[in-house]
Design an enzyme around this catalytic site. Structure first.
Site, PDB file in Angstrom:
ATOM      1  N   LYS A  33       0.824  -1.226   0.000  1.00  0.00           N
ATOM      2  CA  LYS A  33       0.000   0.000   0.000  1.00  0.00           C
ATOM      3  C   LYS A  33       0.851   1.266   0.000  1.00  0.00           C
ATOM      4  CE  LYS A  33      -4.237  -2.036   1.910  1.00  0.00           C
ATOM      5  NZ  LYS A  33      -3.775  -3.402   2.217  1.00  0.00           N
ATOM      6  N   ARG A  34       1.847   1.307  -0.850  1.00  0.00           N
ATOM      7  CA  ARG A  34       2.679   2.489  -0.947  1.00  0.00           C
ATOM      8  C   ARG A  34       1.960   3.558  -1.757  1.00  0.00           C
ATOM      9  NH1 ARG A  34       4.737  -0.201   2.818  1.00  0.00           N
ATOM     10  NH2 ARG A  34       6.954  -0.735   2.849  1.00  0.00           N
TER      11      ARG A  34
END
Lengths: 346, 346
Positions: B99-100
């Site tokens: 989830k960057r």
């Protein structure tokens, strides 16, 4: 947030230096012996330490961007944590720019950035990241914030949640206009204004002596037309302001993000500080490694002083500067000459 | 996305196993000799390898959640990468749940998750993370997506961008109703519906032979009333579906996220698989380490089979199953007995 605000008061400097190394920002003298990713990570550490040693008396905080370290894989991540530990050892507030965001037990795990590793019988929790604050993404709502906020309250840490980012395409989601409540006075807010309201509300329980809560917001320097509105919507929310310098934001653009006492915001510069050596005419590829480190350190110091003067001058106008003006200037006497007089590479 | 779709076709199983270890999910036999974080990270690796060895012939993909590893600091992150490498070595598609989300050169650095470390003269780019896909946060707009998408196209990888997440407070931002264009047919969409439109558009250039693009979307299993709408809005967008099982989502809830051919989505389960040993009456604290590993592996395998049957049965209704039905069942013959017959700990 009180610790950060005190560090800003002490240094008279509302700016934070982004420690975002990449190969193109390192002088070639640091890369010559690099034969693997461990070496490159080590070169990042040497680079960061030179910058930190050079400017730690002038600034309240550093903001290492973990993406730059993740690009090298686990070896880089290790150096990220060592950079944070080194900066803390020099008295700096470390703002880990990790922009994490997830839910439930996953958010709980990410909160270990602030609260430490899980404890086991015979294995106490350890501070594995050495951060005083981290950045967090709001897209998942309070479920993604709560574990961080609990960690902040328990361990005297802070978070900065993305609200209005500095990049052009921040408009795609953040500027979407919401339908609002019919009849409500402040209907038809944008998504980032809605987020602003949530952040101000979520932070309430952690308001400190400074008046600011442990939950800060990221507001880009590149939207001066929105600055006053965000400041008004979030009176107890401290701002982390990216986008100054390389991305085009000026001191005038960020002035309205500060409060009436010249507090309430900290402005980041990364490339403008750590890459300042590139614009220094004294740099040459013929310098040896020690000379190159010396030059990048002194260039960074000069750039920090220029930025500080730029920010504090604009805060001086319109009565926004009292807290900063009150500072004794003794600890940054070297700022008068531009370059420091002592050997910066200790 | 074609590689993932082919792996789903081969296994006849549209599910992905979340490798999200934490101390409470490991049998005590794996924790007894843990005296430091390196040991705990090593225990995670042994745990993961036992799961992977046990189920790799039954599933197309695994989804390690990096937060669980980051909670142990750099030692944990190292084991995250080693888990990914091990899963790839067993032929699995590895979906790194990271989830960057960031912008510009920072997003570029994060894209190294897919495209490898930066290259230097004498130091070629290396695959440091061993992921086939990663999850990405959309809050920053296309600036945060573009570098990942370029890496996908260049290196045959995929991304899954958060759209409508499975958690209760996803409503706070994602369900905000937008003002829409006056007179437009589909005005007043929610934020997640707006994101859906962006994702479908952003993915267009990378559409594969399967009809799906390299840019997938995360749609939680916990919003069955929205499933058909999202499927309709994103015909070429493959869905990663969290929230099945422990979070309350059922096979019936996710059915409408699949397309008319029973494709178009992959459903995640983490605790339900890797923690299945806890509900196995054959588990006892008196088991030795080898026996405990054997039991957690066989429990995971049984849980994978139950989940597969649950998902494929629901896809069989309403004509949604053709692609899955067509599969030869030879490679999962052991699914008939529930437990596998071979020693799972190799």
């Amino acid at each position: 947030m009180d610790r950060l605000i005190e560090a800003i008061r002490r240094t008279g400097n509302p700016s934070v230096v982004g420690l975002d190394p990449k190969p193109g920002l390192l002088p070639k003298q640091l890369l010559e012996t690099v034969a693997g990713l461990d070496d490159l990570a080590q070169a990042y550490l040497v680079f960061n330490q030179a910058i930190i040693d050079s400017v730690s008396d002038l600034i309240p905080a550093v903001k290492p961007q973990i993406a730059m370290y993740e690009a090298l894989g686990p070896a880089g991540v290790d150096v990220y944590a060592r950079t944070c530990a080194y900066a803390q050892s020099k008295g700096l507030y470390v703002l880990g720019d990790v922009k994490r965001g997830d839910i439930g037990s996953t958010a709980q795990a990410y909160a270990a950035h602030l609260s430490g590793s899980p404890a086991l019988p015979g294995l106490p929790s350890q501070d594995v990241w050495h951060e005083d604050a981290v950045t967090v993404n709001p897209y998942l709502g309070i479920d993604g914030i709560r574990p961080f906020l609990d960690a902040c309250i328990q361990d005297d840490k802070d978070i900065f949640v993305l609200c209005k980012t500095s990049n052009p395409s921040s408009s795609q989601l953040q500027d979407l206009r919401t339908a609002g409540q019919s009849g409500a006075e402040d209907s038809a807010k944008t998504v980032s204004q809605e987020v602003a309201g949530l952040l101000e509300e979520w932070g309430k329980e952690s308001q400190g002596n400074s008046g600011y809560s442990r939950l800060g917001a990221v507001i880009g320097a590149t939207h001066p037309q929105l600055a006053q509105d965000f400041r008004r919507r979030m009176p107890r929310t401290f701002f982390l302001v990216p986008g100054y310098g390389a991305q085009g934001g000026t001191a005038a653009d960020v002035a309205a993000l500060f409060d009436g006492q010249g507090r309430g915001a900290i402005v980041n510069s990364s490339r403008g500080i750590i890459g300042a050596w590139k614009a220094n005419p004294a740099y040459s590829e013929d310098l040896n490694r020690h000379q190159a480190l010396d030059l990048l350190a002194s260039s960074a110091r000069k750039a920090v002083i220029v930025m500080k003067e730029d920010l504090t001058s604009i805060l001086g106008r319109g009565g926004r500067k009292p807290d900063l003006v009150r500072q004794p200037a003794s600890q940054d006497a070297s700022s008068q000459s531009g370059y420091p007089t002592t050997d910066l590479i200790r």
